[in-house]
Design a protein around this motif. Structure first.
Motif, short mmCIF file in Angstrom:
data_model
loop_
_atom_site.label_atom_id
_atom_site.label_comp_id
_atom_site.label_asym_id
_atom_site.label_seq_id
_atom_site.Cartn_x
_atom_site.Cartn_y
_atom_site.Cartn_z
N SER A 113 33.06 45.61 41.22
CA SER A 113 33.20 46.58 40.59
C SER A 113 32.00 47.33 40.42
O SER A 113 31.00 46.58 40.54
N THR A 126 29.67 41.94 43.12
CA THR A 126 30.85 41.38 44.21
C THR A 126 30.72 39.86 43.94
O THR A 126 30.00 39.31 43.12
N ALA A 127 32.17 39.42 44.06
CA ALA A 127 32.56 38.09 43.99
C ALA A 127 32.98 37.56 45.17
O ALA A 127 34.26 37.57 45.22
N ASN A 159 34.64 33.23 40.90
CA ASN A 159 35.31 33.90 41.76
C ASN A 159 35.91 35.31 41.28
O ASN A 159 36.75 35.83 41.85
N SER A 160 35.32 35.68 40.28
CA SER A 160 35.49 36.91 39.85
C SER A 160 34.25 37.54 38.85
O SER A 160 33.62 36.70 38.36
N THR A 185 31.74 36.41 34.53
CA THR A 185 32.35 35.77 35.54
C THR A 185 33.33 34.75 35.03
O THR A 185 33.40 34.32 34.33
N ASN A 206 41.17 32.27 35.67
CA ASN A 206 41.64 33.25 36.68
C ASN A 206 40.93 34.45 36.29
O ASN A 206 40.72 35.51 37.44
N SER A 207 40.74 34.75 34.97
CA SER A 207 40.03 36.17 34.65
C SER A 207 39.19 35.83 33.90
O SER A 207 39.36 35.23 32.77
#
Length: 251
Positions: A1, A11-12, A37-38, A50, A78-79
């Motif tokens: 993003s 970036t992830a 991972n995000s 993250t 997850n987020s």
């Protein structure tokens, strides 16, 4: 993003090493932020949050160094996203909870917002007063961000809910689900306000446009689709009642 000013990109990738890059040159600006991972920027662009296998973390966007200790869950996170003012972070985890954290200290605030199964996604309302969560228990839920208490009945689907986000004015929520639909809800009452937005497979994500006039959906049927909001038929009905009104939305 992108960062809010558009100068940087975070970036992830699947190698789980997030990085921040100069958007003009493509050169890395930091060392890798490992094990994630995000990743998304804070509203002021100074920080990145993250999500990883069992925690989230806030990092300095200029140096790539951690600002907080890990924001720990008991399962995969997850987020993780910032509140609109950047003071807080909300995380969604497979430990069946969403949690709010102080973005500067990393301290857990309030009580866990609990579902009956994994929580896929969590996000703040535009004013930061509410949180919406999406879960494998086939529901999305709206919570008071200060108390952690639900403010409506569950927003029920027939299958898992993959994502849930507020409209730019905070009045509506769009959910994406495994029942091959996205749905739009009134954020105050928890009631449906449109017919389902149908795909031919699981809908992985849905979001409003910045002006709130459209919804975009992304599906496992290999399509993304754009939908007018309010729905065109609703606009037509209103136009018939008040043809002198400014109906620029109809274009």
């Amino acid at each position: 993003s992108f960062s809010p000013d558009g100068k940087y990109i975070v970036t992830a990738p699947y190698d789980r090493n997030a990085r921040i890059w100069d958007a003009q040159t493509g050169k890395p600006m930091t060392e890798p932020m490992k094990g994630v991972n995000s990743a998304v920027f804070s509203p002021d662009g100074k920080y990145v949050v993250t999500a990883s296998s069992d925690n989230a973390r806030v990092w300095d966007a200029q140096t790539g160094k951690p600002v907080t200790e890990p924001l720990e869950h008991e399962h995969i996170v997850n987020s993780a996203v910032f509140s609109p003012d950047g003071k807080f972070v909300v995380t969604a985890s497979w430990d069946r909870t969403a949690r709010i954290w102080d973005a500067q200290t990393g301290k857990f605030i309030g009580k866990p917002m609990r579902h009956e199964s994994w929580v896929n996604f969590a996000s703040f309302s535009p004013d930061g007063k509410y949180i919406v969560t999406a879960s494998w228990d086939n529901t999305a839920r709206i919570w008071d961000a200060e108390t952690g208490k639900p403010v409506t009945e569950p927003l029920r689907h027939e299958r898992i809910v993959k994502s849930a986000v507020f409209s730019p004015n905070g009045k509506y929520i769009v959910t994406a689900s495994g029942e091959e639909t996205a749905r739009i809800w009134d954020a105050q009452t928890g009631k449906l306000v449109t017919e389902p937005l149908r795909h031919e497979s699981l809908v992985n994500f849905a979001s409003f446009s910045p002006d709130g006039k459209f919804v975009v959906t992304a599906s496992f049927d290999r399509t993304a689709r754009i939908w007018p909001f309010p729905p065109l038929q609703e606009l037509i009905d209103k136009y018939r009642k008040d043809p002198e009104h400014d109906w620029s939305l109809m274009t």
